[in-house]
Structure formats: C-alpha cells, structure tokens
Design an enzyme around this catalytic site. Structure first.
Site, PDB file in Angstrom:
ATOM      1  N   SER A 133       0.798  -1.229   0.000  1.00  0.00           N
ATOM      2  CA  SER A 133       0.000   0.000   0.000  1.00  0.00           C
ATOM      3  C   SER A 133       0.833   1.284   0.000  1.00  0.00           C
ATOM      4  O   SER A 133       1.886   1.372   0.651  1.00  0.00           O
ATOM      5  CB  SER A 133      -0.918  -0.001   1.229  1.00  0.00           C
ATOM      6  OG  SER A 133      -1.653   1.214   1.273  1.00  0.00           O
ATOM      7  N   LEU A 134       0.325   2.298  -0.691  1.00  0.00           N
ATOM      8  CA  LEU A 134       0.924   3.632  -0.685  1.00  0.00           C
ATOM      9  C   LEU A 134       0.272   4.538   0.356  1.00  0.00           C
ATOM     10  O   LEU A 134       0.708   5.680   0.531  1.00  0.00           O
ATOM     11  CB  LEU A 134       0.776   4.272  -2.067  1.00  0.00           C
ATOM     12  CG  LEU A 134       1.507   3.595  -3.222  1.00  0.00           C
ATOM     13  CD1 LEU A 134       1.193   4.314  -4.539  1.00  0.00           C
ATOM     14  CD2 LEU A 134       3.014   3.588  -2.978  1.00  0.00           C
ATOM     15  N   SER A 135      -0.744   4.052   1.046  1.00  0.00           N
ATOM     16  CA  SER A 135      -1.468   4.901   1.994  1.00  0.00           C
ATOM     17  C   SER A 135      -0.580   5.441   3.114  1.00  0.00           C
ATOM     18  O   SER A 135      -0.704   6.621   3.484  1.00  0.00           O
ATOM     19  CB  SER A 135      -2.657   4.127   2.578  1.00  0.00           C
ATOM     20  OG  SER A 135      -3.626   3.893   1.581  1.00  0.00           O
TER      21      SER A 135
ATOM     22  N   THR B 117      -9.336  -2.228   3.511  1.00  0.00           N
ATOM     23  CA  THR B 117      -9.262  -2.597   2.101  1.00  0.00           C
ATOM     24  C   THR B 117      -9.523  -4.086   1.927  1.00  0.00           C
ATOM     25  O   THR B 117      -9.941  -4.776   2.865  1.00  0.00           O
ATOM     26  CB  THR B 117      -7.898  -2.161   1.508  1.00  0.00           C
ATOM     27  OG1 THR B 117      -7.908  -2.363   0.110  1.00  0.00           O
ATOM     28  CG2 THR B 117      -6.737  -2.956   2.112  1.00  0.00           C
TER      29      THR B 117
ATOM     30  N   LYS C 160     -13.856  -5.024   3.189  1.00  0.00           N
ATOM     31  CA  LYS C 160     -14.730  -3.856   3.090  1.00  0.00           C
ATOM     32  C   LYS C 160     -16.191  -4.152   3.392  1.00  0.00           C
ATOM     33  O   LYS C 160     -16.908  -3.279   3.897  1.00  0.00           O
ATOM     34  CB  LYS C 160     -14.608  -3.226   1.697  1.00  0.00           C
ATOM     35  CG  LYS C 160     -13.266  -2.545   1.460  1.00  0.00           C
ATOM     36  CD  LYS C 160     -13.233  -1.851   0.112  1.00  0.00           C
ATOM     37  CE  LYS C 160     -11.916  -1.107  -0.078  1.00  0.00           C
ATOM     38  NZ  LYS C 160     -11.880  -0.372  -1.354  1.00  0.00           N
TER      39      LYS C 160
ATOM     40  N   ASP D 229     -14.806   5.593  -1.201  1.00  0.00           N
ATOM     41  CA  ASP D 229     -14.368   5.063  -2.498  1.00  0.00           C
ATOM     42  C   ASP D 229     -15.180   5.626  -3.666  1.00  0.00           C
ATOM     43  O   ASP D 229     -14.621   5.946  -4.721  1.00  0.00           O
ATOM     44  CB  ASP D 229     -14.483   3.535  -2.502  1.00  0.00           C
ATOM     45  CG  ASP D 229     -13.355   2.866  -1.739  1.00  0.00           C
ATOM     46  OD1 ASP D 229     -12.311   3.494  -1.538  1.00  0.00           O
ATOM     47  OD2 ASP D 229     -13.530   1.693  -1.353  1.00  0.00           O
TER      48      ASP D 229
ATOM     49  N   ARG E 172     -19.818 -14.606 -10.361  1.00  0.00           N
ATOM     50  CA  ARG E 172     -21.168 -15.041  -9.963  1.00  0.00           C
ATOM     51  C   ARG E 172     -22.190 -14.059 -10.519  1.00  0.00           C
ATOM     52  O   ARG E 172     -22.188 -12.883 -10.186  1.00  0.00           O
ATOM     53  CB  ARG E 172     -21.273 -15.108  -8.443  1.00  0.00           C
ATOM     54  CG  ARG E 172     -20.469 -16.237  -7.810  1.00  0.00           C
ATOM     55  CD  ARG E 172     -20.524 -16.168  -6.302  1.00  0.00           C
ATOM     56  NE  ARG E 172     -21.837 -15.780  -5.805  1.00  0.00           N
ATOM     57  CZ  ARG E 172     -22.031 -14.831  -4.881  1.00  0.00           C
ATOM     58  NH1 ARG E 172     -21.015 -14.164  -4.378  1.00  0.00           N
ATOM     59  NH2 ARG E 172     -23.247 -14.542  -4.470  1.00  0.00           N
TER      60      ARG E 172
ATOM     61  N   ASP F 149     -25.365 -13.808  -9.900  1.00  0.00           N
ATOM     62  CA  ASP F 149     -26.269 -13.239  -8.899  1.00  0.00           C
ATOM     63  C   ASP F 149     -25.627 -12.053  -8.189  1.00  0.00           C
ATOM     64  O   ASP F 149     -26.303 -11.066  -7.865  1.00  0.00           O
ATOM     65  CB  ASP F 149     -26.720 -14.313  -7.900  1.00  0.00           C
ATOM     66  CG  ASP F 149     -25.549 -14.929  -7.148  1.00  0.00           C
ATOM     67  OD1 ASP F 149     -24.420 -14.908  -7.672  1.00  0.00           O
ATOM     68  OD2 ASP F 149     -25.773 -15.454  -6.037  1.00  0.00           O
TER      69      ASP F 149
ATOM     70  N   LEU G  21      -8.242  -0.104 -11.206  1.00  0.00           N
ATOM     71  CA  LEU G  21      -8.157   0.381  -9.833  1.00  0.00           C
ATOM     72  C   LEU G  21      -6.885  -0.098  -9.141  1.00  0.00           C
ATOM     73  O   LEU G  21      -6.532   0.410  -8.087  1.00  0.00           O
ATOM     74  CB  LEU G  21      -9.394  -0.034  -9.037  1.00  0.00           C
ATOM     75  CG  LEU G  21     -10.720   0.538  -9.525  1.00  0.00           C
ATOM     76  CD1 LEU G  21     -11.815   0.306  -8.480  1.00  0.00           C
ATOM     77  CD2 LEU G  21     -10.627   2.017  -9.850  1.00  0.00           C
TER      78      LEU G  21
ATOM     79  N   GLY H 162      -4.899   3.211 -10.871  1.00  0.00           N
ATOM     80  CA  GLY H 162      -5.776   3.581  -9.763  1.00  0.00           C
ATOM     81  C   GLY H 162      -5.243   4.634  -8.808  1.00  0.00           C
ATOM     82  O   GLY H 162      -5.890   4.887  -7.777  1.00  0.00           O
TER      83      GLY H 162
END
Length: 290
Positions: free
Chosen positions: A23-25, A70, A74, A110, A159, A161, A228, A251
């Site tokens: 992560s870059l956070s 993340t 989520k 987001d 999926r 559904d 993303l 992203g």
C-alpha cells in the site's frame, strides 16, 4: 508537531487488509500529517479475515483515531460498526473507520474517489456506456459513481447473482441502463466490452501480473481503460490498452481522492492533496516492499 514525532502523545491511524504491504497509503497520510503538523501516525496492519474483529476491537481499545479498510474486509467490517453513514449503507461496504463519541462509525469514500476520476481525469462523456469487472467493495463503489454521472453500466462477475445485485445498486444511483453478465458468458462479455466507452477493472487481478479476460485486452483507440490497481502502475490490462492507443489510467488518482476524503473524516481538515499525490508518485517509482 513534536520534533521527536512519533512520541508518547501520537495517536494511531491504521490500514487493515490482506495482503496490504504494497500500500501507498502510509506514505501519503504520514506526509500529510507532517505537512499540517498533526500528531498522528499511519501504519499498515496486515489482518487476516479471521483476525479482523480482534484487530478492530484492539484499535478501539488503544484509542486509535481511525482506520482504512481494504480488500478483503470492506463488506465484512460493516457488521463490526456501531453506526454506518448513509454513503456506507448505500455502497454496502466500508473503507473508513472513525472512533468517536458515537462509537465506531463506518464510512465509505471510495465512490467519491471514483467519481472524481470519472469527471476530472477521464472526462467521461454523458451517457457513455461502461463495463465493470468485479462484484466486491471496489466494484460497488464504481457502479455508485457511474450511476451518479448517468452512465449505462454492465457488471461482469464470476457469480451472475452478485453482478445482478450491483445492477440494482447502479439503477438506484441513477444509471439509465444496467445489466449483469456472468464471466462464463463469453460472447456477451466480448460484446459488452467492445461496445463500452470505458472498461474498469475493479478486481485485484493485475497486482501480481495476472491478465484479465481476453476481451479486456482487445480495446480500441477510441476506448478508455481504468484499472483500480495502482501497484504495479502498468498492469497487463493497461499495457494492452496503451498498445492499442486507448486512454489508460491506473488507480492512483482514485486512491488519492478517497484518501483525502478519509483524511478529512479523521482530522476535520482539508487534506493537502498535492503533498499526498507527490508522496505517492515518488513511492510508486520504488520497487514494492521497500
């Protein structure tokens, strides 16, 4: 800020994910905290699905200010919150936690981040057809943002559904047309991607160099690609898009925009977006893990 930062007074902000070391956070938020003299520190906490509830409870116990959440947490983290914001209830996923007088509040920034990219980076034309690959929390944010700008949306998922659930979400947010396609419905997948003005990858595919389904690698010069995934900056999906002349975006723009919104939730201050973006770009040039 205390010259010996972090100090005993420093409050914690964390990122929970699995995996999450890429992560870059941390570099974005810690650069912003230093710029604005805030006595906060942002750390990564690799958190397996089995450990999620324990880690969230522990962060509350040590008086953390907040956290980001993340993949793959989520959606599951929503049940651990005392209250969800209207945006988190709409998206059906949480990427921002805030501990405060109301207990643990779950929010989602987001969709705001995706919306900024659609309008400022891609300049998506009104009514332009779009296709989203994925049905997880990131994909839910995408269909909310696309619905808000009035874009027709096709959701492609493993999926059917789960994809149909996102169709309903897109329609509630304003999408004039929405449909679901199963990933195994090859002819329909090919047709939907070929007819789209914008193809979005909202899955983790590409982080380890994985390709997307073949039609996503056959875009034309008049189409746009948004992945993303931001690390690596050049995924097989984006590499193929650029080779064909398509307008390709990773992203990072979405990451910075959603991070700025989370930052404001924790601090009450507007984020220094230029500082955060510059820190992320500089880190993106360094191989993952350093």
């Amino acid at each position: 800020m205390n010259a010996r930062w972090p100090a005993a007074s420093t409050r914690l902000v964390a990122l929970l994910g699995w995996p999450v070391r890429h992560s870059l956070s941390p570099v974005m938020h810690n650069s912003a905290f230093r710029e604005q003299g805030l006595d906060l520190v942002y750390v990564v906490l690799p958190t397996s699905p089995d450990a999620l509830a324990t880690v969230v409870e522990a962060l509350g116990a040590v008086e953390a200010i907040g956290a980001n959440v993340t993949v793959p947490h989520k959606e599951n983290v929503t049940r651990l919150c005392d209250r969800l914001t209207e945006e988190a209830r709409l998206v059906g996923a949480v990427n921002t936690l805030v501990w405060g007088p109301d207990g643990l509040v779950g929010d989602n920034t987001d969709a705001v981040g995706v919306g900024r990219v659609l309008q400022e980076d891609l300049n998506l034309p009104p009514g332009a057809p779009t296709v989203v690959l994925g049905t997880g929390g990131a994909a839910r944010a995408c269909v909310v943002a696309l619905g808000r700008v009035g874009a027709p949306v096709t959701v492609i998922g493993r999926r059917r559904d789960a994809a149909e659930d996102l169709v309903g979400l897109a329609e509630r947010c304003g999408a004039p047309q929405a449909r679901a396609i199963g990933l195994d419905e090859d002819a329909w997948v090919e047709e939907a991607v070929a007819e789209s003005a914008l193809a979005i990858n909202a899955t983790p595919l590409g982080m380890a160099g994985e390709p997307l389904p073949d039609p996503f690698h056959q875009l034309r010069a008049d189409q746009m690609a948004l992945d993303l995934v931001y690390r690596p900056a050049e995924t097989p999906f984006l590499e193929a898009a650029r080779a064909s002349g398509a307008d390709a975006h990773h992203g990072l723009g979405m990451l910075v925009a959603q991070a700025a919104a989370s930052y404001r939730r924790w601090t009450g201050q507007d984020a220094p977006i230029g500082i955060m973006s510059a820190a992320a770009v500089a880190k993106l040039t360094v191989p993952s893990g350093r």
